[in-house]
Scaffold this motif. Structure first.
Motif, mmCIF file in Angstrom:
data_model
loop_
_atom_site.group_PDB
_atom_site.id
_atom_site.type_symbol
_atom_site.label_atom_id
_atom_site.label_comp_id
_atom_site.label_asym_id
_atom_site.label_seq_id
_atom_site.Cartn_x
_atom_site.Cartn_y
_atom_site.Cartn_z
ATOM 1 N N LEU A 1 66.530 123.494 55.563
ATOM 2 C CA LEU A 1 67.772 123.574 54.792
ATOM 3 C C LEU A 1 68.641 124.742 55.244
ATOM 4 O O LEU A 1 69.818 124.802 54.919
ATOM 5 C CB LEU A 1 67.464 123.699 53.297
ATOM 6 C CG LEU A 1 66.993 122.407 52.634
ATOM 7 C CD1 LEU A 1 66.806 122.607 51.153
ATOM 8 C CD2 LEU A 1 67.971 121.264 52.901
ATOM 9 N N ARG B 1 80.226 118.426 55.007
ATOM 10 C CA ARG B 1 79.017 117.993 54.305
ATOM 11 C C ARG B 1 77.849 118.935 54.606
ATOM 12 O O ARG B 1 77.089 119.303 53.710
ATOM 13 C CB ARG B 1 78.666 116.553 54.718
ATOM 14 C CG ARG B 1 77.427 116.013 54.026
ATOM 15 C CD ARG B 1 77.187 114.553 54.339
ATOM 16 N NE ARG B 1 76.771 114.348 55.733
ATOM 17 C CZ ARG B 1 76.418 113.173 56.235
ATOM 18 N NH1 ARG B 1 76.444 112.092 55.466
ATOM 19 N NH2 ARG B 1 76.062 113.052 57.483
ATOM 20 N N ALA B 2 77.721 119.315 55.886
ATOM 21 C CA ALA B 2 76.638 120.237 56.246
ATOM 22 C C ALA B 2 76.860 121.603 55.599
ATOM 23 O O ALA B 2 75.917 122.234 55.120
ATOM 24 C CB ALA B 2 76.551 120.363 57.772
ATOM 25 N N VAL C 1 69.196 117.492 46.171
ATOM 26 C CA VAL C 1 68.214 118.397 46.766
ATOM 27 C C VAL C 1 68.223 119.759 46.076
ATOM 28 O O VAL C 1 67.182 120.283 45.707
ATOM 29 C CB VAL C 1 68.472 118.568 48.283
ATOM 30 C CG1 VAL C 1 67.440 119.491 48.905
ATOM 31 C CG2 VAL C 1 68.462 117.201 48.972
ATOM 32 N N ALA D 1 73.780 115.743 48.693
ATOM 33 C CA ALA D 1 72.628 116.626 48.922
ATOM 34 C C ALA D 1 72.583 117.798 47.932
ATOM 35 O O ALA D 1 71.513 118.090 47.387
ATOM 36 C CB ALA D 1 72.617 117.116 50.375
ATOM 37 N N MET E 1 75.673 122.601 51.978
ATOM 38 C CA MET E 1 74.301 123.024 51.715
ATOM 39 C C MET E 1 74.110 124.499 52.047
ATOM 40 O O MET E 1 72.985 125.002 52.058
ATOM 41 C CB MET E 1 73.308 122.160 52.503
ATOM 42 C CG MET E 1 73.232 120.727 52.024
ATOM 43 S SD MET E 1 72.729 120.605 50.292
ATOM 44 C CE MET E 1 70.939 120.724 50.452
#
Lengths: 213, 254
Positions: B89, B161-162, B117, B113, B165
């Motif tokens: 992650l 999007r990445a 997550v 996510a 996180m």
């Protein structure tokens, strides 16, 4: 005309049996097929091997034979199942095998990148399956599933062989009794109405999934 | 302080040895470009860093923690899944083919996510998503579906999007290779902005980006690092023959 309306009560009774078998089979096999497809794709050898064998047996022999086997065949070794549950069991076993293969092709058609994107974002297997893969799979398998569902409504006529009075059997009895072909035509119309409803349902479903490409 | 360290990484696909002992270290805030001909193993190496591919031998350390290292028999042994999940992650990944979820809107792609997550609450996830959408210049496109966007826009969504996180390292695997030439600029600009904010980055296959932005360039060929150093040294004054040949071909084509 009078003759046809005199037929209708029996024909409708037969249709109820047909629809009962149809719907009960459908609500069982639509989810069961998914589990079977996942088992078929499993890397766990025994599970995978069992599913391959299962699919081979149930796609590889006629549904009529399976029906006779479950109703009469099991009877000879002391396992007696009533007509309707026997028919239902045969249909569930058979259609699960077919749907599993449809679902499998759907899952395998999903780009590997979708699994990888979910993976690097930290989604676990269950989340990836239920949020990413299966929703996309459903859209892709709707056309082949509609084929199977239409086959299913017509296949229900096979249960005449174990003496269940579904639509076609009722029509045949009337036709023989009255020495007239009309009941078959009425039965054909009934089937066409049912398949038309199925077609429209799937058209509606496909439209519902048309919001993305 | 090294944020990422790979040591003697070996990887085979069947009998084809794709990585033949790659070692490299990335410092916090460093921008690294890996270049090399196709088939040189650079994408495979990048994918090994967050275990999209498993390595056969060697070790990978993330923020001082081993994700994988050699066991007593000299074969790579991975940490337990829970630790690996936590380490992964820390790395955001951007793919050549974007890999957005087509059945989800842009905003849903970004929020998925964090919600699933990290168990972030919806409001917070939406705020973060909107912030990053704005950052990549797509604040208006939250309700769109991926197919409604150009390739460049889709790749910017993938970057956002990445980022949602909150990774410490961003990996880019040929991020503009699938794009029409006129769309690469907008994606590279977003990447430059990230570099300027001292995001640690590892990027493959971007010569222009390597020259302009990278702190360090690594040239790979046939599963080995042939040459590495400051971007200018490697790209303008390469020492190795193979590096010269490769750069000659690509730079001529530009």
């Amino acid at each position: 005309m009078d003759y046809i309306s005199s037929l209708l009560p029996f024909m409708l009774e037969g249709t109820v049996i047909t629809l009962k078998l149809f719907f009960l089979t459908l609500i069982m096999v639509l989810p069961l097929g998914v589990f079977m497809a996942l088992a078929r794709l499993s890397k766990f050898k025994p599970l995978n091997g069992f599913t391959q064998f299962y699919i081979w047996v149930f796609r590889g022999t006629p549904l009529l034979l399976q029906l006779l086997f479950i109703y009469f065949g099991l009877g000879t070794i002391g396992i007696n199942i009533d007509r309707f549950p026997a028919a239902l069991l045969a249909f569930i076993l058979n259609y699960t095998a077919y749907l599993a293969e449809v679902y499998r092709s759907g899952i395998q058609s999903i780009d590997q990148g979708q699994f990888e994107a979910a993976d690097v974002l930290g989604l676990n297997r269950w989340q990836t399956l239920t949020r990413i893969i299966l929703p996309q799979m459903i859209k892709r398998v709707l056309p082949p599933i509609s084929n199977e569902v239409i086959n299913l409504i017509k296949d229900t006529s096979l249960v005449y062989a174990i003496g269940i009075s579904e639509l076609l059997r009722v029509a045949k009895i009337a036709a023989v009794r009255d020495a007239i072909f009309v009941p078959f035509i009425v039965a054909a119309v009934f089937y066409l109405i049912m398949t038309a409803v199925i077609q429209q349902t799937f058209k509606w479903l496909e439209n519902r999934y048309a919001y993305y490409r | 302080m090294y944020i990422l360290k790979a040591t003697d990484v070996h990887k085979k696909f069947h009998h084809n040895e794709v990585l033949r002992g790659i070692s490299m270290q990335v410092e916090k805030g460093e921008v690294i470009a890996i270049i090399g001909p196709s088939g040189s193993g650079k994408s495979t190496f990048l994918r090994c860093l967050n275990r999209l591919e498993r390595i056969d031998r060697g070790s990978i350390e993330i923020e001082g923690e081993y994700m994988v290292k050699n066991g007593p028999d000299g074969k790579a042994v991975y940490s337990n899944e829970k630790d690996i999940a936590r380490m992964r992650l820390k790395m955001g990944m951007v793919f050549q083919s974007f890999n957005l979820f087509p059945h989800k809107s842009v905003l849903e792609n970004l929020m998925m996510a964090p919600l699933l997550v990290n168990k972030t609450d919806t409001r917070k996830a939406r705020e973060t998503a909107m912030m990053y959408l704005e950052k990549v210049g797509l604040a208006q496109n939250g309700p769109n579906y991926p197919f409604e966007l150009s390739g460049g826009m889709q790749q910017r969504v993938a970057i956002a999007r990445a980022l949602c996180m909150n990774p410490d390292i961003m990996c880019f695997d040929e991020p503009t290779s699938a794009l029409d030439p006129e769309l690469t600029g907008e994606v590279l600009q977003v990447m430059k902005d990230l570099a300027n904010e001292h995001m640690t980055m590892v990027v493959t296959h971007e010569i222009g980006f390597a020259r302009e932005v990278a702190d360090r360039v690594i040239f790979m060929d046939e599963g080995l690092i042939v040459e590495e150093g400051h971007a200018e040294d490697v790209i303008i004054h390469p020492r190795q023959v193979r590096t010269k040949e490769f750069l000659g071909k690509v730079l001529m084509a530009r």
